[in-house]
Write a protein that holds these residues in place. Structure first.
Motif, PDB file in Angstrom:
ATOM      1  N   VAL A   1       0.837  -1.207   0.000  1.00  0.00           N
ATOM      2  CA  VAL A   1       0.000   0.000   0.000  1.00  0.00           C
ATOM      3  C   VAL A   1       0.867   1.250   0.000  1.00  0.00           C
ATOM      4  CG1 VAL A   1      -1.740   1.260   1.297  1.00  0.00           C
ATOM      5  CG2 VAL A   1      -1.936  -1.193   1.046  1.00  0.00           C
TER       6      VAL A   1
ATOM      7  N   TYR B   1       1.619   4.919  -3.093  1.00  0.00           N
ATOM      8  CA  TYR B   1       1.935   6.349  -2.989  1.00  0.00           C
ATOM      9  C   TYR B   1       3.326   6.647  -3.512  1.00  0.00           C
ATOM     10  CZ  TYR B   1      -2.260   5.800  -0.488  1.00  0.00           C
ATOM     11  OH  TYR B   1      -3.535   5.467  -0.213  1.00  0.00           O
TER      12      TYR B   1
ATOM     13  N   THR C   1     -10.479  15.170  -6.696  1.00  0.00           N
ATOM     14  CA  THR C   1      -9.626  14.275  -5.919  1.00  0.00           C
ATOM     15  C   THR C   1      -9.026  14.931  -4.679  1.00  0.00           C
ATOM     16  OG1 THR C   1      -7.616  14.842  -7.101  1.00  0.00           O
ATOM     17  CG2 THR C   1      -8.949  13.100  -8.039  1.00  0.00           C
TER      18      THR C   1
ATOM     19  N   ILE D   1      -5.742   8.523  -5.517  1.00  0.00           N
ATOM     20  CA  ILE D   1      -7.092   7.968  -5.613  1.00  0.00           C
ATOM     21  C   ILE D   1      -7.070   6.453  -5.784  1.00  0.00           C
ATOM     22  CG2 ILE D   1      -7.405   8.236  -8.121  1.00  0.00           C
ATOM     23  CD1 ILE D   1     -10.191   9.448  -7.334  1.00  0.00           C
TER      24      ILE D   1
ATOM     25  N   MET E   1      -6.252   2.455  -5.172  1.00  0.00           N
ATOM     26  CA  MET E   1      -6.068   1.536  -4.055  1.00  0.00           C
ATOM     27  C   MET E   1      -6.179   0.140  -4.633  1.00  0.00           C
ATOM     28  SD  MET E   1      -5.542   0.700  -1.033  1.00  0.00           S
ATOM     29  CE  MET E   1      -5.344   2.249  -0.212  1.00  0.00           C
TER      30      MET E   1
ATOM     31  N   VAL F   1     -10.940   2.268  -5.753  1.00  0.00           N
ATOM     32  CA  VAL F   1     -10.459   3.635  -5.612  1.00  0.00           C
ATOM     33  C   VAL F   1     -10.798   4.140  -4.223  1.00  0.00           C
ATOM     34  CG1 VAL F   1     -10.522   4.297  -8.033  1.00  0.00           C
ATOM     35  CG2 VAL F   1     -12.588   4.492  -6.653  1.00  0.00           C
ATOM     36  N   ARG F   2     -10.190   5.234  -3.833  1.00  0.00           N
ATOM     37  CA  ARG F   2     -10.375   5.726  -2.473  1.00  0.00           C
ATOM     38  C   ARG F   2     -11.470   6.777  -2.355  1.00  0.00           C
ATOM     39  NH1 ARG F   2      -5.906   8.352  -0.691  1.00  0.00           N
ATOM     40  NH2 ARG F   2      -6.752   8.352   1.396  1.00  0.00           N
ATOM     41  N   ARG F   3     -11.795   7.429  -3.463  1.00  0.00           N
ATOM     42  CA  ARG F   3     -12.818   8.472  -3.399  1.00  0.00           C
ATOM     43  C   ARG F   3     -13.870   8.220  -4.459  1.00  0.00           C
ATOM     44  NH1 ARG F   3      -8.550  11.654  -2.453  1.00  0.00           N
ATOM     45  NH2 ARG F   3      -8.525  12.699  -0.434  1.00  0.00           N
TER      46      ARG F   3
ATOM     47  N   LEU G   1     -14.736  -0.147  -3.569  1.00  0.00           N
ATOM     48  CA  LEU G   1     -13.565  -0.914  -3.116  1.00  0.00           C
ATOM     49  C   LEU G   1     -13.996  -2.366  -2.916  1.00  0.00           C
ATOM     50  CD1 LEU G   1     -11.588   1.016  -0.369  1.00  0.00           C
ATOM     51  CD2 LEU G   1     -10.675   0.051  -2.463  1.00  0.00           C
TER      52      LEU G   1
ATOM     53  N   LYS H   1     -12.678  -3.341   1.853  1.00  0.00           N
ATOM     54  CA  LYS H   1     -12.652  -2.045   2.540  1.00  0.00           C
ATOM     55  C   LYS H   1     -11.719  -2.027   3.737  1.00  0.00           C
ATOM     56  CE  LYS H   1     -16.967   0.080   1.234  1.00  0.00           C
ATOM     57  NZ  LYS H   1     -18.278  -0.541   1.174  1.00  0.00           N
TER      58      LYS H   1
ATOM     59  N   TYR I   1      -8.503  -2.213   5.482  1.00  0.00           N
ATOM     60  CA  TYR I   1      -7.098  -2.138   5.057  1.00  0.00           C
ATOM     61  C   TYR I   1      -6.235  -3.175   5.755  1.00  0.00           C
ATOM     62  CZ  TYR I   1      -7.851   2.225   2.544  1.00  0.00           C
ATOM     63  OH  TYR I   1      -8.272   3.156   1.652  1.00  0.00           O
TER      64      TYR I   1
END
Lengths: 411, 339, 177
Positions: free
Chosen positions: A57, A61, A145, A153, A155, A159-161, A290, A293, A295
């Motif tokens: 994860v 980034y 975003t 965004i 994952m 996606v995160r959003r 997702l 969810k 993590y």
């Protein structure tokens, strides 16, 4: 090399190059007779960090920071590779959101390129116009975003959003803006006489050279290779959106493979992206974004997983490919290889520049939309050999830390 | 006693003229930048930015490159600026006659006009950088390109005036001032002179090395070319020379094509004091200079891309040469009274 | 154009090797995308590359990725064939394992000149020697990089002393003051 040739170094720092790379040109008068490319100025070791320090994860980034401009396609590619290795399915809505964000990025990247290309041929007015138009997409990206640049965004597994009603309206507004205003710079680029004089028959890459040197993206398409990952091996929602690779003969009826053709391809792709985003917004299904969810659970799945996967994404500059290999019990990747599009698009510079003039160097180099930070990635400081510089990096770092502390104390 | 006064006035005049042209040239540069910015959807820097630039450059260190030939390298900016300031002594400004009007004519001005370019070429070669060498080569090609149309413009017009007024010296600015070219020709000659005006405006752009003819500098190609090694005071000299060049070239165009003054017109209605007349004429001269600078520099550089060296040679030697040739024939026909 | 099953048969028949097919349903329409992992022996590697040229005139070469398994190093050559056709593109990965004491493989730059950067990268990062590669200068690493140090390895040749341990320095500096 004879008496009449002499060497001009273009780079590592040169106004024509927005990022460090070195081109060594042998010239006779104004004519280029020899080209050599030297990279290694900004290699940051991102793959090494992904293989030795970070977990999966965190690597999302990290991959976002491979390049500031392609900050969707690299994480997209990476999560696709991981999903491929895991055999994980992505919810439909997430696929659509990924597609929309990737296309927003393409618009911004191509407009940025258009400005840079105009600046390279000394046409600063168009540079300012394109970048003024680009502001709208940047604002939209920020609204959707939360960030102008790194969108954060992606994952693993979605996606995160979400794109809710409010954000959707903002994107629609931006697309309307582009439908209305984009023709302004399109007109200048396609019909202005001086631009045509500088770009027509400049830096020609033949189809055969493009195939041999494995060129990708708009560069290959401008040479007539109908190659586009979005069309050939659709990911995300592209299969549903009737995606076709764009070649310059759609506009002019012929393929020359010069800089002008690359301009056509990129401009048409901006229009295509606007259509794709509108289509994606219309067809977007509802549902989760997702597939996993939790993590903590996701990380434990990733830690237990074993396998290899390949992710391929059509970045604004061409095909981006990530190879990921996961090993049981290891948090970071066993193996991670990033292949950014510029990696393949550097070698075609040589046939394009040979026989050209010095004046062609900036626009030809820019026409591949090179992205050095994508190309270069290991940071290791060799302390023994850096003795010739009196100030070592560590010393500077130490000084910088001391200064920070001083400032903090003085607060 | 009279001679001493003359020398004294010439010296003082030179200083005043030099100061005026530098200050005014820098202001024109500021105006040019502002207008260009507005045309590009930008706000742009304030009008006094060029003054700030010069101030900052003067404060900075002048770096001498390792392989440079120091005395040539350091002297060429001075030569460049000095020769341009000298030109101003031969050109009338407003209704003020040229300071050294009696001792030189247009030919001197044309020769002096080449010196800054030569100084830049020599300075570029002496700085020992490959970028400067390429820039100097390009400057040379550019110089050869635009000299031909420029010479054609000036000598054709001088010939025309010489035929009409044989008793006056053909190549002096006073003749041009006394008999404006537009009044001395009929319809065909008028068209010819119009073509010449366009040609000389385009030559001005190249003389100033602005886009689309800025190949000797060409920031994105050869990194400011001839100026790449220059810094500090030396570069400030070139910067000032560039500013003065705008005034000089505009003054030449004004002297040849627009030698009109406002004070004779005003004095028909109101009695105008001599000092007021001079002031009005100088203000009018400044206005004309700004207009010419905007047309020849700002508009062109904002709306065009940089051309390549072969394209520039083509523009000057084919397009502009043909245009001047046509204009020359038109004026010749006009003189012979064929129509 | 060759279907995936046929392609597997061709590889298995001609090279006598195992082919792993990884098929994933992709995107909203659940279009199948196929990844072939063909792991061959070093002697048969050039034959495998030439086989790809039979399938398509110019197979697109993407990149070489390398993994250090301790005893051996595995190189994966990622190719794609049948590009330019809608939904038909296939990923073919040719894998070769090289023992650590004999890191040599033939270059493919004769066939695909575009592979030069990738081979130079593997050469400098992993220490694999490409027989016949003309240009063996460093591409990403600086020119004065020491010999025998390979950043992507997981053994003693990894340049441990050169890594930038910023966080450790932070502690040292704190202690100093």
């Amino acid at each position: 090399m004879n008496d009449t040739t002499y060497t001009i170094p273009v780079g590592p720092v040169h106004p024509a190059l927005k990022e460090p790379i070195e081109l060594v040109l042998n010239v006779e008068g104004e004519k280029i007779v020899g080209v050599d490319v030297i990279c290694s100025q900004v290699h940051r070791g991102i793959e090494w960090l992904g293989m030795n320090r970070n977990n999966t994860v965190q690597n999302i980034y990290l991959s976002e920071r491979v390049c500031g401009i392609c900050n969707v396609c690299h994480p997209y590619c990476m999560v696709m590779a991981v999903e491929d290795a895991l055999g994980m399915e992505v919810p439909e809505r997430a696929n659509y959101i990924r597609t929309i964000v990737a296309e927003l990025e393409r618009i911004h990247s191509h407009l940025l390129w258009a400005g840079v290309a105009a600046h390279e041929i000394g046409f600063d007015t168009v540079f300012h116009y394109s970048w003024a138009l680009r502001e709208e997409i940047m604002d939209t990206i920020e609204y959707v975003t939360g960030n102008r640049v790194t969108k954060a965004i992606m994952m693993v597994g979605g996606v995160r959003r979400d794109i809710d009603k409010d954000r959707r309206e903002r994107i629609e507004k931006a697309m309307e803006y582009y439908l209305q205003h984009f023709h302004k710079i399109e007109d200048i680029f396609l019909h202005d006489k001086t631009i045509k004089m500088r770009t027509r028959n400049t830096g020609i890459l033949t189809k055969e050279d493009a195939l041999k040197l494995c060129a990708v993206g708009p560069l290959a398409r401008a040479s007539g290779v109908k190659k586009d990952v979005r069309q050939d091996m659709p990911y995300g929602a592209y299969a549903e959106l009737d995606m076709r690779a764009i070649t310059p003969d759609m506009y002019t009826g012929e393929i020359v493979g010069d800089v002008y053709d690359r301009i056509i391809v990129r401009l048409l792709e901006v229009k295509q992206s606007v259509e794709l985003i509108k289509g994606a917004l219309e067809n977007m299904p509802s549902g989760p974004i997702l597939s996993e969810k939790n993590y903590v659970k996701l990380l434990s799945i990733l830690k237990r997983a074993e396998g290899e996967g390949i992710g391929r994404v059509e970045a604004p500059r061409g095909e981006d490919i990530h190879y990921v290999r996961l090993e049981k019990g290891k948090e970071s990747f066993l193996s991670w290889k990033i292949r950014a599009p510029t990696y393949n698009n550097v070698l075609p510079w040589i046939p394009m520049l040979l026989g050209g003039e010095i004046a062609d160097v900036p626009i030809v180099a820019a026409s591949t939309d090179p992205c050095m930070s994508c190309l270069n990635r290991v940071t290791v400081v060799d302390e023994d050999k850096n003795k010739k510089y009196e100030i070592t990096k560590d010393y500077m770092h130490e000084q910088s830390l001391k200064k920070t502390r001083r400032l903090m104390r003085n607060e | 006693m009279n001679e001493i006064f003359e020398i004294f006035s010439a010296v003082v005049g030179t200083f005043v003229l030099g100061a005026f042209s530098i200050l005014f040239g820098l202001s024109v540069k500021g105006i040019d930048r502002k207008i260009s910015a507005r045309m590009q959807w930008r706000i742009g820097s304030p009008l006094r930015q060029p003054f700030r630039d010069v101030r900052k450059l003067l404060l900075k260190e002048s770096v001498l490159p390792k392989n440079a030939v120091s005395w040539i390298y350091n002297s060429s900016p001075v030569i460049s600026l000095a020769s341009l300031l000298t030109i101003l002594l031969f050109i009338p400004i407003g209704s003020i006659p040229a300071l050294l009007g009696g001792s030189g004519d247009i030919i001197v001005v044309l020769y002096l006009l080449i010196i800054p370019s030569i100084a830049i070429i020599i300075g570029g070669y002496s700085s020992g950088s490959p970028f400067s060498s390429v820039g100097a080569q390009r400057e040379m090609v550019l110089l050869i390109s635009y000299e031909l149309p420029l010479a054609m413009v000036i000598f054709t017009l001088a010939w025309r005036l010489n035929i009409l007024y044989p008793s006056y010296s053909a190549l002096s600015f006073e003749t041009f001032q006394k008999f404006p070219i537009w009044n001395s020709v009929s319809f065909l000659g008028f068209i010819g002179a119009g073509i010449f005006l366009i040609v000389i405006l385009l030559v001005t752009t190249a003389e100033l090395a602005k886009v689309p003819f800025d190949i000797p500098e060409a920031e994105t190609e050869i990194a400011e070319g001839v100026y790449v090694e220059y810094s500090g005071r030396n570069y400030a000299m070139f910067y000032l020379a560039d500013a003065v060049k705008i005034v000089v070239l505009s003054a030449i165009i004004i002297a040849i094509f627009f030698p009109y003054n406002l004070s004779p017109l005003l004095s028909q209605y109101y009695p105008v004091a001599p000092w007021l007349g001079y002031t009005i004429d100088i203000l009018f001269f400044m206005f004309k200079t700004i207009i010419i600078a905007i047309i020849a520099m700002t508009f062109l550089r904002t709306s065009l891309a940089r051309l390549k060296i072969d394209q520039i040679v083509k523009v000057y030697w084919f397009h502009l040469f043909t245009a001047s040739l046509i204009a020359m024939i038109l004026i010749a026909l006009d003189t012979m009274g064929v129509f | 154009m060759v279907e995936v099953n046929e392609m597997v048969k061709i590889f298995e028949g001609r090279l006598n090797c195992e082919v792993k097919v990884q098929s994933r349903k992709c995107g909203v329409k659940k279009i199948e995308k196929h990844e072939l992992f063909v792991r061959v022996e070093r002697e048969k590697f050039m034959k495998a590359v030439k086989l790809l040229f039979e399938i398509q005139d110019y197979p697109h070469f993407s990149v070489i990725s390398a993994t250090d398994f301790g005893e051996k190093i595995e190189l994966l050559y990622h190719f794609t064939v049948d590009y330019g056709k809608r939904n038909q593109e296939k990923l073919v990965t040719l894998g070769v394992s090289l023992p650590k004491d004999d890191l040599k493989i033939e270059t493919i730059t004769e066939l695909i000149p575009g592979a030069m950067i990738s081979e130079r990268e593997i050469h400098e990062m992993m220490g694999v020697e490409f027989i016949g590669l003309k240009d063996t200068r460093h591409f990403f690493l600086p020119e004065d990089w020491p010999d025998g140090k390979y950043p992507w390895r997981r053994d003693e040749t990894f340049p441990e002393e050169m890594t930038n341990k910023m966080y450790e320095r932070w502690k040292e500096v704190s202690r100093d003051e």
